[in-house]
Design an enzyme around this catalytic site. Structure first.
Site, short mmCIF file in Angstrom:
data_model
loop_
_atom_site.label_atom_id
_atom_site.label_comp_id
_atom_site.label_asym_id
_atom_site.label_seq_id
_atom_site.Cartn_x
_atom_site.Cartn_y
_atom_site.Cartn_z
N GLY A 184 31.37 48.87 -37.81
CA GLY A 184 30.02 49.32 -38.11
C GLY A 184 29.45 48.51 -39.26
N CYS A 229 38.01 47.37 -38.04
CA CYS A 229 37.00 46.90 -38.99
C CYS A 229 36.53 48.05 -39.89
CB CYS A 229 35.85 46.22 -38.26
SG CYS A 229 34.75 45.28 -39.35
N TYR A 230 35.29 48.50 -39.78
CA TYR A 230 34.82 49.61 -40.61
C TYR A 230 35.69 50.84 -40.38
CZ TYR A 230 31.90 53.19 -42.74
OH TYR A 230 31.46 54.22 -43.53
N HIS A 252 38.36 42.21 -35.12
CA HIS A 252 37.83 42.81 -33.89
C HIS A 252 38.69 42.37 -32.70
CE1 HIS A 252 34.06 44.60 -35.35
NE2 HIS A 252 34.06 43.61 -36.24
N GLU A 269 38.61 43.50 -29.77
CA GLU A 269 37.89 43.67 -28.50
C GLU A 269 37.13 42.43 -28.07
OE1 GLU A 269 34.97 45.20 -31.67
OE2 GLU A 269 37.14 45.05 -31.36
N ASP A 276 24.51 50.26 -6.99
CA ASP A 276 24.70 51.56 -7.65
C ASP A 276 24.41 52.72 -6.71
OD1 ASP A 276 25.18 50.00 -9.86
OD2 ASP A 276 23.18 50.27 -10.71
N LYS A 279 29.39 48.54 -14.53
CA LYS A 279 29.04 47.89 -13.26
C LYS A 279 30.25 47.32 -12.53
CE LYS A 279 25.25 46.89 -11.98
NZ LYS A 279 24.25 47.51 -11.08
#
Length: 524
Positions: free
Chosen positions: A59, A86-87, A173, A175, A231, A379
């Site tokens: 964040g 991180c944060y 990070h 990710e 979708d 998706k």
């Protein structure tokens, strides 16, 4: 409705990070189900979800700033495995009695980390690795009982863990792809730290959703607006698998579709799924309603309004056609995806369709109850489910297409002639991208007609004053951000030549090379 397996999801607590959705995606790529929740949730709210693990995201705040988000220390006493990033790592350290300092030494971008002890979290990591950092504060002392796993030039404590309490944290990070070994660390946390199994698959999603749909719908009738996009098609196929003949799909041909789409829905989709399909030809109605309208938001509202009015009439006809024993249509299937839910504020659910759902501008007085079997999926996950359900690949891999269709890819008034011009140009672009094997290299390639713009050209040794066509190829993971796709020049050349040769009133093809942000994917 959720697809969450027992005992519960991995909760990603969002502290305002630009990467919160990405964390959730990476967890799902490890075949573990995840959900995003706001940092404003209390510990009681989080634990009520029976989470199998919790990840505290990064964040923009400093843990020392007035009003900065904090973590309730009680969360770490609940016995749920927690990973701070991180944060979230710093907030975790502070809440547990560690030392977080404002050093003024920042680490942004690629950062070298030294692994002093691999532990469970960094098992298999080399002694030196590249990570992606973005922080100003740093953890200077780990909480009591925690082992320091890694350090960096600006982070005396760059990773720590307490295996008995199943608490872990990293300053970088994991990710993002710029941390090459980040997914390994996430999977170590999920599999070893939290003891989870990689068993969240398309098969499980289908089984969970079929059961949930049957429980929600019971014996009632269901209607679905089928657009031909991935979708709505996958949502319809899921509901069809669950309740069979209780579902009727309504395909509204509003005249704003791309070439061949109506035929594909009427033939291929019905043949693959066996769904009951009612086709409504409303082309003239939509064109009349859009006559003389050029403002994009007004177009969207008109298209949404006309769509739902046609839909309501079709629903009444479905009941009438069922005869005297016909039941009222109580449920409406929507192809809402997880990014839609997150962007609209968490999407705890609503009984009525609101304008932020996937058909823009719908009226608030619509009283169908929603069935949203895809609301927990991204998706790429929807496509995996679609393939498992037997939805035709041509539909599953179709590029995302906006609900208002070609109506918002014409900059200017929408007319039958302009639609035909754009439809031909779009068909050429799609055909050449397919021929070049680029369909899955790009996320989407909107083709836009600048109907209110004309430029001078030379065609057939004569002066022309025609319209430009814009090609907008983009690459993205989830449409939240996007970059323009570097298509091969020879492919662009073929597309341009064919469009200017074969499409009347077009004498110029241009390429949009804007990323998102600052631009959006669609022009309107």
């Amino acid at each position: 409705m959720t697809s969450s397996p027992t005992p519960g999801p991995v909760l990603v607590v969002d502290f305002g990070a630009q990467y919160a959705q990405l964390i959730a995606r990476r967890v799902r790529e490890a075949r573990v189900y995840s959900e995003i929740v706001p940092h404003t949730w209390t510990t009681e709210q989080m634990l009520a979800k029976r989470p199998s693990a919790i990840i505290l995201s990064g964040g923009p705040a400093s843990v020392y700033a007035a009003g900065a988000p904090f973590v309730d220390p009680a969360l770490f006493e609940a016995g749920v495995p927690v990973l701070g990033i991180c944060y979230g790592f710093q907030a975790m350290a502070k809440a547990l009695g560690g030392e977080v300092a404002q050093t003024g030494a920042r680490e942004y971008g690629g950062t070298q980390v030294e692994v002093c002890r691999a532990g469970a979290l960094l098992h298999g990591s080399p002694e030196h690795q590249t990570t992606w950092m973005s922080h100003g504060d740093a953890v200077h002392a780990a909480p009591e009982g925690f082992e320091v796993l890694a350090t960096s030039a600006g982070s005396p404590v760059a990773a720590f863990e307490h295996t008995e309490r199943r608490l872990y944290g990293v300053q970088w990070h994991p990710e993002v792809k710029h941390s090459p070994l980040g997914q390994d660390a996430l999977e170590n946390f999920l599999y070893s730290g939290a003891g989870l199994a990689p068993d969240w698959t398309a098969d499980n999603v289908i089984a969970d959703q079929v059961a949930a749909i049957r429980a929600q719908v019971g014996d009632a009738r269901v209607i679905c607006g089928l657009s031909g996009g991935v979708d709505s098609s996958v949502a319809a196929a899921l509901v069809q698998r669950a309740v069979g003949e209780q579902l009727t799909c309504v395909f509204v041909d509003h005249g704003l579709l791309r070439e061949g789409e109506a035929e594909q829905v009427e033939q291929d989709f019905v043949a693959a799924t066996g769904v009951q399909l009612k086709v409504v030809d409303a082309r003239e109605q939509f064109l009349d309603a859009l006559a003389g309208v050029s403002d994009p938001e007004t177009k969207r509202k008109i298209i949404g309004r006309e769509f739902i009015r046609v839909f309501e009439a079709a629903a009444r006809e479905v009941v009438e056609e069922a005869g005297e024993h016909g039941e009222e249509v109580k449920f409406l299937v929507q192809g809402t995806l997880y990014p839609d839910v997150v962007e609209s504020g968490g999407g705890e659910g609503a009984a009525n369709i609101k304008s932020h759902h996937n058909v823009g501008g719908l009226p608030d007085d619509l009283q169908f109850q929603l069935v949203e079997p895809l609301r927990t999926l991204f998706k790429d996950e929807v496509r995996a489910v679609g393939l498992e359900l037997g939805v035709p690949e041509e539909i599953v891999w179709r590029q995302p297409f906006p609900g208002p269709g070609l109506g918002i890819r014409i900059v200017g008034d929408v007319t039958a002639e302009r639609l035909e011009t754009l439809r031909k140009a779009d068909a050429i672009a799609r055909a050449e991208l397919t021929k070049a094997g680029l369909d899955r290299e790009i996320w989407q390639c909107p083709v836009v007609l600048l109907a209110d713009v004309r430029s001078v050209g030379v065609q057939g040794d004569g002066r022309t004053y025609g319209h430009p066509i814009v090609l907008r190829p983009v690459s993205s993971e989830d449409a939240m951000t996007a970059d323009w796709t570097r298509l091969p020049y020879d492919v662009l050349s073929i597309i341009s030549t064919r469009i200017t040769n074969e499409v009347a009133d077009v004498n110029r093809v241009v390429l949009d090379v804007t990323s998102k942000p600052p631009g959006t994917i669609e022009w309107e």
